[in-house]
Enzyme design. Sequence first.
Site, short mmCIF file in Angstrom:
data_model
loop_
_atom_site.label_atom_id
_atom_site.label_comp_id
_atom_site.label_asym_id
_atom_site.label_seq_id
_atom_site.Cartn_x
_atom_site.Cartn_y
_atom_site.Cartn_z
N GLY A 139 42.29 -4.34 57.80
CA GLY A 139 43.48 -4.88 58.45
C GLY A 139 44.29 -3.80 59.11
N TRP A 141 48.10 -2.47 60.81
CA TRP A 141 49.03 -3.02 61.79
C TRP A 141 48.31 -3.73 62.93
CZ3 TRP A 141 53.96 -4.13 61.99
CH2 TRP A 141 54.59 -4.29 63.22
N GLU A 182 49.57 -7.14 57.24
CA GLU A 182 50.94 -6.90 57.71
C GLU A 182 51.37 -7.99 58.70
OE1 GLU A 182 51.52 -2.81 58.96
OE2 GLU A 182 49.98 -2.13 57.57
N TYR A 183 51.99 -9.10 58.21
CA TYR A 183 52.40 -9.35 56.83
C TYR A 183 52.18 -10.83 56.54
CZ TYR A 183 54.78 -4.94 57.57
OH TYR A 183 55.05 -3.64 57.89
N MET A 247 54.44 0.23 50.87
CA MET A 247 54.57 1.09 52.04
C MET A 247 56.03 1.49 52.28
SD MET A 247 51.65 -0.49 54.56
CE MET A 247 52.25 -2.19 54.55
N THR A 248 56.50 2.40 51.46
CA THR A 248 57.91 2.79 51.47
C THR A 248 58.18 3.90 52.49
OG1 THR A 248 57.31 4.12 49.51
CG2 THR A 248 58.48 2.06 49.13
N TYR A 249 57.94 3.57 53.73
CA TYR A 249 58.19 4.46 54.86
C TYR A 249 58.30 3.62 56.12
CZ TYR A 249 53.15 4.09 54.08
OH TYR A 249 51.89 3.62 53.79
N ASP A 250 58.61 4.28 57.24
CA ASP A 250 58.79 3.59 58.52
C ASP A 250 59.92 2.55 58.49
OD1 ASP A 250 56.82 5.10 59.59
OD2 ASP A 250 55.43 3.46 60.03
N TRP A 388 50.07 8.13 53.42
CA TRP A 388 49.51 7.86 54.75
C TRP A 388 49.81 9.06 55.63
CZ3 TRP A 388 46.36 4.46 57.07
CH2 TRP A 388 46.25 4.57 58.47
#
Length: 407
Positions: A139, A141, A182-183, A247-250, A388
């Site tokens: 998968g 993005w 996502e998502y 995914m604790t970023y962006d 990542w």
Amino acid sequence: MRKRIASAFATAALALAGAAVVAPPAAEAGPSGGGHSQDKVMAYFADWDVYARNYHVKDIETSGSAAKLTHLNYAFGNVTGGGCAVGDPWADHDMPYDATMSVSGQADSAEPGALHGSFNQILQLKKLNPKLKVLWSFGGWTWSAGFTEAAKNPAAFAESCYNLVNDPRWAGVFDGIDVDWEYPNACGNTCDESGPKAFTALVKALRAKFGHQLVTAAITADGSKNGKIDATDYAGASRYLDWYNVMTYDYFVAGGQPTGPTAPHSPLRSYAGIPTAGFYADAAIQKLRHQGVPSSKMLLGLGFYGRGWDGVTQKQPGGTATGPAPGTYEAGVEDYKVLKTTCPANGKIAGTAYAKCGSQWWSYDTPETASAKAGYAKSQGLGGVFAWELSGDTANAELLRAIAGRC
């Protein structure tokens, strides 16, 4: 080769909310297959790394990363036609490696049907690191739109994925599957309306088919009120998964807010003036926990890259900008290994670092903040940490060593 977005992750502006820091529960239900140790160190390796980035599986070994990793996620396989498919045949299993580029120091076999590409290199990496487990991630993005079709027949999807992951042509490469949708029931690159139970049905089917092999999922870290976490039954789905990669970023990126305000893309905690309440790591972890996801089934995510703006005059977060800062591969994005020398960190906020150099403003994790985040994960009883992705680290794996040192 068609151009692909070389990042699995992006965010959009959502409703505002906050979350308080709380201690983890004294006891939680264990994973479906038994207890999990809280020491996982996982990182993604992207198939496109072998092109412009010139980062290969051999670099995972020579950098020292392989010795620190417990798990490696190979990204990405495609999700299309209701099933799983190879993402990049050339990079994945066709590209021949000579002796100098090979993990083993031997050129790939020229025999018809011999396995080449990163898959064969991973086999060699696993021989040197027999405890390393490798998952194939599907998968991301760009390719998450395919999950909407897959969710209509979870059993058929699981059958397709199992057959591909365990294909005899690359037997022994993979120890399981990672799902990066996502998502579910929310919007990413495209919008899904499969409903709050679709994700649970999908991973339940994967667990039934994959049995004792690993089944994990990368999920949103949107801790805002009525945000992406609230759109799906992540607690119910967690019963069928070994763990979540949160995914604790962006959280804040120049692509979405080109004129600012400048803000760190991976804040661990909230801070005065944060542009969107609930857009920080601890908010997501606490929300998932309160909904019933066991702490031991969550891995905290770190980015081995920075997000930046240009045309900035203010050093502290909250400044205005004229657009994304120049990046090697994508505007507004740059590897840590580049930023550490071109724009060294000169400030910290909310558990992460930032840098103002000239008119550019960047936020990224340093070995110091990465180590502290790993310490947070441990203090919260999480299952570990993940990153990542590996090509953004230095040649001697500064960031990964810092993370592993706290796990």
